[in-house]
Design an enzyme around this catalytic site. Structure first.
Site, PDB file in Angstrom:
ATOM      1  N   GLN A 131      28.612  47.861  54.583  1.00 16.75           N
ATOM      2  CA  GLN A 131      28.479  46.987  53.420  1.00 16.75           C
ATOM      3  C   GLN A 131      27.134  47.158  52.736  1.00 16.75           C
ATOM      4  O   GLN A 131      27.035  47.091  51.513  1.00 16.75           O
ATOM      5  CB  GLN A 131      28.666  45.525  53.837  1.00 16.75           C
ATOM      6  CG  GLN A 131      30.097  45.162  54.147  1.00 16.75           C
ATOM      7  CD  GLN A 131      31.050  45.512  53.024  1.00 16.75           C
ATOM      8  OE1 GLN A 131      30.955  44.969  51.930  1.00 16.75           O
ATOM      9  NE2 GLN A 131      31.964  46.437  53.276  1.00 16.75           N
ATOM     10  N   HIS A 171      26.899  49.643  49.869  1.00 17.20           N
ATOM     11  CA  HIS A 171      27.589  49.380  48.603  1.00 17.20           C
ATOM     12  C   HIS A 171      26.608  49.304  47.439  1.00 17.20           C
ATOM     13  O   HIS A 171      26.863  49.835  46.357  1.00 17.20           O
ATOM     14  CB  HIS A 171      28.364  48.060  48.681  1.00 17.20           C
ATOM     15  CG  HIS A 171      29.815  48.244  48.972  1.00 17.20           C
ATOM     16  ND1 HIS A 171      30.673  48.913  48.127  1.00 17.20           N
ATOM     17  CD2 HIS A 171      30.587  47.847  50.018  1.00 17.20           C
ATOM     18  CE1 HIS A 171      31.890  48.921  48.637  1.00 17.20           C
ATOM     19  NE2 HIS A 171      31.869  48.286  49.786  1.00 17.20           N
ATOM     20  N   GLU A 191      32.604  37.068  52.343  1.00 20.87           N
ATOM     21  CA  GLU A 191      33.681  37.893  51.788  1.00 20.87           C
ATOM     22  C   GLU A 191      34.441  38.580  52.922  1.00 20.87           C
ATOM     23  O   GLU A 191      35.660  38.496  53.016  1.00 20.87           O
ATOM     24  CB  GLU A 191      33.077  38.944  50.853  1.00 20.87           C
ATOM     25  CG  GLU A 191      34.098  39.929  50.294  1.00 20.87           C
ATOM     26  CD  GLU A 191      33.448  41.110  49.590  1.00 20.87           C
ATOM     27  OE1 GLU A 191      34.177  41.803  48.860  1.00 20.87           O
ATOM     28  OE2 GLU A 191      32.242  41.363  49.793  1.00 20.87           O
ATOM     29  N   ASP A 240      39.142  47.846  53.691  1.00 21.24           N
ATOM     30  CA  ASP A 240      38.692  48.391  52.413  1.00 21.24           C
ATOM     31  C   ASP A 240      39.638  49.454  51.888  1.00 21.24           C
ATOM     32  O   ASP A 240      39.750  49.660  50.679  1.00 21.24           O
ATOM     33  CB  ASP A 240      37.296  49.007  52.563  1.00 21.24           C
ATOM     34  CG  ASP A 240      36.190  48.019  52.209  1.00 21.24           C
ATOM     35  OD1 ASP A 240      36.507  46.898  51.783  1.00 21.24           O
ATOM     36  OD2 ASP A 240      35.010  48.376  52.361  1.00 21.24           O
ATOM     37  N   HIS A 256      58.021   7.944  25.695  1.00 25.08           N
ATOM     38  CA  HIS A 256      58.467   8.556  26.948  1.00 25.08           C
ATOM     39  C   HIS A 256      59.630   7.759  27.547  1.00 25.08           C
ATOM     40  O   HIS A 256      60.633   8.322  27.988  1.00 25.08           O
ATOM     41  CB  HIS A 256      57.307   8.597  27.966  1.00 25.08           C
ATOM     42  CG  HIS A 256      56.336   9.716  27.753  1.00 25.08           C
ATOM     43  ND1 HIS A 256      55.537   9.798  26.645  1.00 25.08           N
ATOM     44  CD2 HIS A 256      56.056  10.817  28.512  1.00 25.08           C
ATOM     45  CE1 HIS A 256      54.783  10.886  26.733  1.00 25.08           C
ATOM     46  NE2 HIS A 256      55.082  11.533  27.858  1.00 25.08           N
TER      47      HIS A 256
END
Length: 431
Positions: free
Chosen positions: A255, A258, A322, A356, A415
């Site tokens: 990670q 990234h 995440e 992923d 109504h």
């Protein structure tokens, strides 16, 4: 990575804070971009391609020749890997389909709910530091399964004005033909307002940098939905002495590479385990081609020693990662207590990379703590639910008085009358 030992609850927000965006400064850049796209369409897109992508495009759309040439430009191994991933993602997302719900709630009153595809969707595929062809699968496969009528894919071109062949091959494999050579906030603007070449869409999907994220959030002001508010990628690993330190380090670095604004968090019950994993991170870092990116990301990262499992779980749910990797002895007990996470990876042999790419789950997930109130992308993301009701004369006789009383007490006489006029008709005609 800095280390915290049994931090107090009151310090979690500060110590686990994600990298802060200069929102005002970003919005100041993005707003004029959207304004110019709305006003000038393709002309503005071509100008931004020159300005930001440093390329002069003859056409914004990828032609059929480029698409057909893509398969030959990538290796047979990669083609096979993409096909395998597509099959798994397709299988898992197809299983998410809900049959039409039909329920007679009381005699003569039948309610239904049915999924209908969102007609026009835009898929944003980043292509800057890494061509994310896997994201084409994650967004394109459920869009096709849902039955979306029009799918538009936007991704930035390289300096030669080309799109990475793996992106084109994957799009062609799924059946996406409308591919636009545009990235950044300008691509989001095109999908929002439409241009001569790019159709306006109903919903925009896909990850991106802070400018893309800001543009997506602005798009919602113009009646366009988005998948979720998303920021940089992140992972939290909860590991005890049953975890393999090398595996944990590899997951943290997967990670960290990234982007420089990514964040990785390690939670573990002892300093000894934390130090062993940190040492392994440092060792593996030296071998990474994207070492500089990962190294900067690690400055945003933290190792938390939490001796109490109860407290560790509280911290995980507070952070709402995440990606969450659980590598502890009593993994299922821990998993059952997780309420805030985008996607959970269980056990020593479940790397986050599998999700992923190819396990079948979706990798487009809520970041920045949004896992507290958002889900990751799924088949449901590409449909909306329509409800229906049909009431027979007998059903209205039973239900009508309830509606009349409720409407009358809300002082909404029209109504009430919409029911009363029908009941009177039934009574008058002895139906």
């Amino acid at each position: 990575m800095k280390m915290l030992v049994n931090p107090e609850d009151s310090s979690w927000k500060k110590e686990l804070a994600r990298p802060v965006f200069k929102t005002k400064a970003i919005n100041k850049i993005v707003k004029p971009i959207l304004r110019k796209i709305k006003k000038n369409g393709d002309k503005a897109l071509l100008k931004f391609a020159h300005e930001y992508d440093h390329v002069d495009l003859e056409s914004l759309l990828v032609d059929e020749i480029e698409i057909q040439a893509a398969a030959a430009a990538i290796s047979p191994d990669l083609r096979e890997a993409i096909q395998t991933a597509k099959q798994n993602i397709e299988k898992f997302h197809a299983a998410q389909a809900n049959p039409e719900l039909v329920e007679e709630v009381m005699p003569g009153v039948v309610c239904r709910r049915k999924s209908m595809p969102i007609q026009k969707v835009g898929l944003y595929i980043p292509g800057g530091t890494a061509p994310l062809f896997s994201t084409v699968l994650m967004l394109g496969v459920p869009a096709k399964l849902a039955g979306c009528k029009e799918i538009v894919l936007c991704t930035p071109p390289n300096l030669e004005g080309k799109i990475h062949p793996a992106i084109l091959y994957t799009a062609e494999l799924i059946g996406i033909r409308k591919i636009v050579k545009s990235g950044g906030a300008q691509a989001i603007g095109a999908l929002t307002f439409g241009t001569e070449s790019v159709p306006a869409v109903d919903k925009i999907f896909g990850p991106g940098n802070q400018f893309v994220t800001a543009a997506k959030q602005m798009a919602t002001k113009y009646g366009v939905a988005i998948d979720m508010p998303a920021g940089p990628s992140e992972v939290l690993v909860y590991a005890d002495d049953s975890a393999n330190a090398a595996f944990v380090a590899a997951d943290l670095l997967s990670q960290a590479e990234h982007g420089v604004d990514s964040q990785v968090v390690l939670v573990t019950p002892t300093e000894k385990i934390a130090k062993r994993i940190k040492k392994e991170v440092e060792s593996q870092l030296e071998e990474l081609p994207r070492k500089d990116i990962a190294q900067k990301a690690l400055k945003n990262s933290v190792a938390v020693v939490m001796e109490s499992q109860e407290k560790a779980i509280d911290l995980i749910n507070f952070y709402a990662p995440e990606h969450l990797i659980i590598a502890v002895k009593n993994e299922e007990e821990v998993v059952d207590q997780i309420v805030n996470a985008g996607s959970v990876f269980i056990g020593n042999f479940t790397p986050e990379s599998a999700g992923d790419y190819a396990s079948g789950t979706n990798h487009t997930l809520p970041t920045y703590g949004y896992a507290r109130n958002y889900s990751g992308v799924s088949l449901d993301s590409f449909v909306k639910k329509i409800t229906y009701q049909k009431i027979s004369p007998e059903g209205l006789k039973v239900l009508g008085p309830t509606v009349e009383i409720m409407a009358e007490n809300e002082l909404l006489e029209a109504h009430k009358n919409a029911v009363s006029i029908r009941l009177n008709y039934l009574k008058k005609n002895k139906l």
